[in-house]
Design a protein around this motif. Structure first.
Motif, PDB file in Angstrom:
ATOM      1  N   GLU A 243     -21.420   9.132  -9.809  1.00 60.62           N
ATOM      2  CA  GLU A 243     -22.127   9.790 -11.169  1.00 60.62           C
ATOM      3  C   GLU A 243     -22.346  11.387 -10.731  1.00 60.62           C
ATOM      4  O   GLU A 243     -22.277  12.093 -11.380  1.00 60.62           O
ATOM      5  CB  GLU A 243     -23.476   9.190 -11.356  1.00 60.62           C
ATOM      6  CG  GLU A 243     -24.138   9.664 -12.653  1.00 60.62           C
ATOM      7  CD  GLU A 243     -25.225   8.869 -13.206  1.00 60.62           C
ATOM      8  OE1 GLU A 243     -25.856   9.609 -14.189  1.00 60.62           O
ATOM      9  OE2 GLU A 243     -25.591   8.162 -12.453  1.00 60.62           O
ATOM     10  N   GLN A 244     -22.893  11.256  -9.669  1.00 54.84           N
ATOM     11  CA  GLN A 244     -23.408  12.633  -9.132  1.00 54.84           C
ATOM     12  C   GLN A 244     -22.136  13.553  -8.730  1.00 54.84           C
ATOM     13  O   GLN A 244     -21.942  14.603  -9.168  1.00 54.84           O
ATOM     14  CB  GLN A 244     -23.840  12.695  -7.654  1.00 54.84           C
ATOM     15  CG  GLN A 244     -24.635  13.967  -7.008  1.00 54.84           C
ATOM     16  CD  GLN A 244     -25.152  13.717  -5.823  1.00 54.84           C
ATOM     17  OE1 GLN A 244     -25.255  12.572  -5.052  1.00 54.84           O
ATOM     18  NE2 GLN A 244     -25.818  14.854  -5.303  1.00 54.84           N
ATOM     19  N   SER A 245     -20.827  12.917  -8.454  1.00 57.21           N
ATOM     20  CA  SER A 245     -19.741  13.622  -8.290  1.00 57.21           C
ATOM     21  C   SER A 245     -19.286  14.177  -9.825  1.00 57.21           C
ATOM     22  O   SER A 245     -18.856  15.352  -9.668  1.00 57.21           O
ATOM     23  CB  SER A 245     -18.718  12.841  -7.528  1.00 57.21           C
ATOM     24  OG  SER A 245     -18.952  12.392  -6.158  1.00 57.21           O
ATOM     25  N   LEU A 246     -19.202  13.260 -10.524  1.00 55.31           N
ATOM     26  CA  LEU A 246     -18.772  13.427 -11.776  1.00 55.31           C
ATOM     27  C   LEU A 246     -19.836  14.746 -12.604  1.00 55.31           C
ATOM     28  O   LEU A 246     -19.275  15.730 -13.059  1.00 55.31           O
ATOM     29  CB  LEU A 246     -19.052  12.456 -12.920  1.00 55.31           C
ATOM     30  CG  LEU A 246     -18.414  12.702 -14.288  1.00 55.31           C
ATOM     31  CD1 LEU A 246     -16.917  12.759 -14.221  1.00 55.31           C
ATOM     32  CD2 LEU A 246     -18.530  11.197 -15.001  1.00 55.31           C
ATOM     33  N   GLN A 247     -21.174  14.673 -12.204  1.00 57.12           N
ATOM     34  CA  GLN A 247     -21.896  15.628 -12.703  1.00 57.12           C
ATOM     35  C   GLN A 247     -21.470  17.102 -12.194  1.00 57.12           C
ATOM     36  O   GLN A 247     -21.745  17.939 -13.038  1.00 57.12           O
ATOM     37  CB  GLN A 247     -23.205  15.309 -12.638  1.00 57.12           C
ATOM     38  CG  GLN A 247     -23.820  14.299 -13.513  1.00 57.12           C
ATOM     39  CD  GLN A 247     -25.377  13.717 -13.647  1.00 57.12           C
ATOM     40  OE1 GLN A 247     -25.917  14.084 -12.494  1.00 57.12           O
ATOM     41  NE2 GLN A 247     -25.723  12.812 -14.256  1.00 57.12           N
ATOM     42  N   THR A 248     -21.202  17.188 -10.934  1.00 58.05           N
ATOM     43  CA  THR A 248     -20.899  18.323 -10.075  1.00 58.05           C
ATOM     44  C   THR A 248     -19.632  18.934 -10.777  1.00 58.05           C
ATOM     45  O   THR A 248     -19.702  20.208 -11.002  1.00 58.05           O
ATOM     46  CB  THR A 248     -20.790  17.879  -8.781  1.00 58.05           C
ATOM     47  OG1 THR A 248     -22.057  17.528  -8.133  1.00 58.05           O
ATOM     48  CG2 THR A 248     -20.473  19.162  -7.934  1.00 58.05           C
ATOM     49  N   ALA A 249     -18.647  17.919 -10.946  1.00 59.36           N
ATOM     50  CA  ALA A 249     -17.449  18.359 -11.568  1.00 59.36           C
ATOM     51  C   ALA A 249     -17.699  19.054 -12.846  1.00 59.36           C
ATOM     52  O   ALA A 249     -17.133  19.965 -13.108  1.00 59.36           O
ATOM     53  CB  ALA A 249     -16.336  17.630 -11.407  1.00 59.36           C
ATOM     54  N   ILE A 250     -18.570  18.411 -13.826  1.00 57.10           N
ATOM     55  CA  ILE A 250     -18.800  18.896 -15.175  1.00 57.10           C
ATOM     56  C   ILE A 250     -19.611  20.159 -14.991  1.00 57.10           C
ATOM     57  O   ILE A 250     -18.983  20.897 -15.842  1.00 57.10           O
ATOM     58  CB  ILE A 250     -19.525  17.674 -15.780  1.00 57.10           C
ATOM     59  CG1 ILE A 250     -18.470  16.824 -16.183  1.00 57.10           C
ATOM     60  CG2 ILE A 250     -19.851  18.457 -17.187  1.00 57.10           C
ATOM     61  CD1 ILE A 250     -19.259  15.386 -16.781  1.00 57.10           C
ATOM     62  N   ALA A 251     -20.396  20.363 -14.204  1.00 62.35           N
ATOM     63  CA  ALA A 251     -21.232  21.717 -14.173  1.00 62.35           C
ATOM     64  C   ALA A 251     -20.069  22.910 -13.573  1.00 62.35           C
ATOM     65  O   ALA A 251     -20.317  23.761 -14.288  1.00 62.35           O
ATOM     66  CB  ALA A 251     -22.147  21.421 -12.950  1.00 62.35           C
ATOM     67  N   ILE A 252     -19.328  22.507 -12.741  1.00 63.66           N
ATOM     68  CA  ILE A 252     -18.620  23.536 -12.080  1.00 63.66           C
ATOM     69  C   ILE A 252     -17.553  23.690 -13.274  1.00 63.66           C
ATOM     70  O   ILE A 252     -17.184  25.018 -13.589  1.00 63.66           O
ATOM     71  CB  ILE A 252     -17.563  22.916 -10.939  1.00 63.66           C
ATOM     72  CG1 ILE A 252     -18.523  22.922  -9.655  1.00 63.66           C
ATOM     73  CG2 ILE A 252     -16.432  24.087 -10.604  1.00 63.66           C
ATOM     74  CD1 ILE A 252     -18.062  22.284  -8.439  1.00 63.66           C
ATOM     75  N   ARG A 253     -16.960  23.072 -14.252  1.00 60.65           N
ATOM     76  CA  ARG A 253     -16.121  23.007 -15.107  1.00 60.65           C
ATOM     77  C   ARG A 253     -16.663  23.906 -16.175  1.00 60.65           C
ATOM     78  O   ARG A 253     -16.156  24.932 -16.827  1.00 60.65           O
ATOM     79  CB  ARG A 253     -15.613  21.842 -15.934  1.00 60.65           C
ATOM     80  CG  ARG A 253     -14.792  22.057 -17.017  1.00 60.65           C
ATOM     81  CD  ARG A 253     -14.827  20.924 -18.205  1.00 60.65           C
ATOM     82  NE  ARG A 253     -16.051  20.889 -18.681  1.00 60.65           N
ATOM     83  CZ  ARG A 253     -16.617  19.838 -19.420  1.00 60.65           C
ATOM     84  NH1 ARG A 253     -15.562  18.983 -19.559  1.00 60.65           N
ATOM     85  NH2 ARG A 253     -17.554  19.982 -19.756  1.00 60.65           N
ATOM     86  N   ASP A 254     -18.082  23.842 -16.382  1.00 57.20           N
ATOM     87  CA  ASP A 254     -18.812  24.310 -17.492  1.00 57.20           C
ATOM     88  C   ASP A 254     -18.923  26.098 -17.058  1.00 57.20           C
ATOM     89  O   ASP A 254     -18.738  26.808 -18.048  1.00 57.20           O
ATOM     90  CB  ASP A 254     -20.219  23.942 -17.737  1.00 57.20           C
ATOM     91  CG  ASP A 254     -19.857  22.585 -18.467  1.00 57.20           C
ATOM     92  OD1 ASP A 254     -19.000  22.237 -19.058  1.00 57.20           O
ATOM     93  OD2 ASP A 254     -21.256  21.716 -18.650  1.00 57.20           O
ATOM     94  N   LYS A 255     -19.386  26.182 -15.854  1.00 54.16           N
ATOM     95  CA  LYS A 255     -19.415  27.706 -15.103  1.00 54.16           C
ATOM     96  C   LYS A 255     -17.977  28.109 -15.271  1.00 54.16           C
ATOM     97  O   LYS A 255     -18.185  29.442 -15.673  1.00 54.16           O
ATOM     98  CB  LYS A 255     -19.938  27.497 -13.745  1.00 54.16           C
ATOM     99  CG  LYS A 255     -21.399  26.960 -13.653  1.00 54.16           C
ATOM    100  CD  LYS A 255     -22.228  27.967 -14.141  1.00 54.16           C
ATOM    101  CE  LYS A 255     -23.777  27.681 -14.012  1.00 54.16           C
ATOM    102  NZ  LYS A 255     -24.615  28.699 -14.469  1.00 54.16           N
ATOM    103  N   VAL A 256     -16.944  27.740 -15.174  1.00 60.98           N
ATOM    104  CA  VAL A 256     -15.674  28.431 -15.232  1.00 60.98           C
ATOM    105  C   VAL A 256     -15.332  28.688 -16.402  1.00 60.98           C
ATOM    106  O   VAL A 256     -14.920  29.844 -16.791  1.00 60.98           O
ATOM    107  CB  VAL A 256     -14.717  27.295 -14.618  1.00 60.98           C
ATOM    108  CG1 VAL A 256     -13.173  27.889 -14.820  1.00 60.98           C
ATOM    109  CG2 VAL A 256     -14.621  27.163 -12.854  1.00 60.98           C
ATOM    110  N   VAL A 257     -15.716  27.922 -17.472  1.00 61.21           N
ATOM    111  CA  VAL A 257     -15.311  28.196 -18.909  1.00 61.21           C
ATOM    112  C   VAL A 257     -16.114  29.139 -19.294  1.00 61.21           C
ATOM    113  O   VAL A 257     -15.865  30.213 -20.075  1.00 61.21           O
ATOM    114  CB  VAL A 257     -15.429  26.942 -19.869  1.00 61.21           C
ATOM    115  CG1 VAL A 257     -15.422  27.264 -21.295  1.00 61.21           C
ATOM    116  CG2 VAL A 257     -14.337  25.989 -19.359  1.00 61.21           C
ATOM    117  N   THR A 258     -17.453  29.211 -19.053  1.00 59.73           N
ATOM    118  CA  THR A 258     -18.360  30.322 -19.297  1.00 59.73           C
ATOM    119  C   THR A 258     -18.028  31.788 -18.773  1.00 59.73           C
ATOM    120  O   THR A 258     -17.887  32.809 -19.414  1.00 59.73           O
ATOM    121  CB  THR A 258     -19.798  29.929 -18.879  1.00 59.73           C
ATOM    122  OG1 THR A 258     -20.162  28.793 -19.450  1.00 59.73           O
ATOM    123  CG2 THR A 258     -20.615  31.131 -19.506  1.00 59.73           C
TER     124      THR A 258
END
Length: 111
Positions: A86-101
């Motif tokens: 879950e922690q790995s998935l949340q990290t990946a989602i946060a990085i994806r969101d930052k890249v999209v932003t």
């Protein structure tokens, strides 16, 4: 995963070797990260390694869950594996969101 994140500091060594301006890259470097990463990695390699680690963590959690269903693993092992995934998935989602932003901000810039 932390090792992959620290290796982003290798960009400062790469830019200095190429003779480009190190101002943007030194903002990304972490203290001691260049010593931790003897070889420089590209940004794509860092993200690829992080993705591979996240997938491996999720597959491990799934395997431990199946072992628990069969009676081969205790509840503590399952909880630890699922929390790590879950922690790995949340990290990946946060990085994806930052890249999209960041992409959207660059797209809005006037030329």
């Amino acid at each position: 995963m932390i090792d992959a994140i620290q290796s982003v500091g290798a960009f400062s060594n790469l830019n200095e070797a190429e003779g480009t301006s190190p101002t943007a890259s030194t903002a990304l470097s972490l203290p001691g990260a260049a010593a931790a990463a003897p070889q420089s990695q590209s940004f794509a390699e860092v993200l690829g390694n992080m993705t591979t680690d996240a997938i491996r963590s999720m597959k491990s959690a799934e395997g431990v869950s199946l072992q628990a269903i069969r009676g081969g693993a205790n509840t503590r092992e399952v909880v630890d594996a699922v929390m790590s995934a879950e922690q790995s998935l949340q990290t990946a989602i946060a990085i994806r969101d930052k890249v999209v932003t960041a992409y959207l901000e660059i797209a809005r810039m006037q030329i």
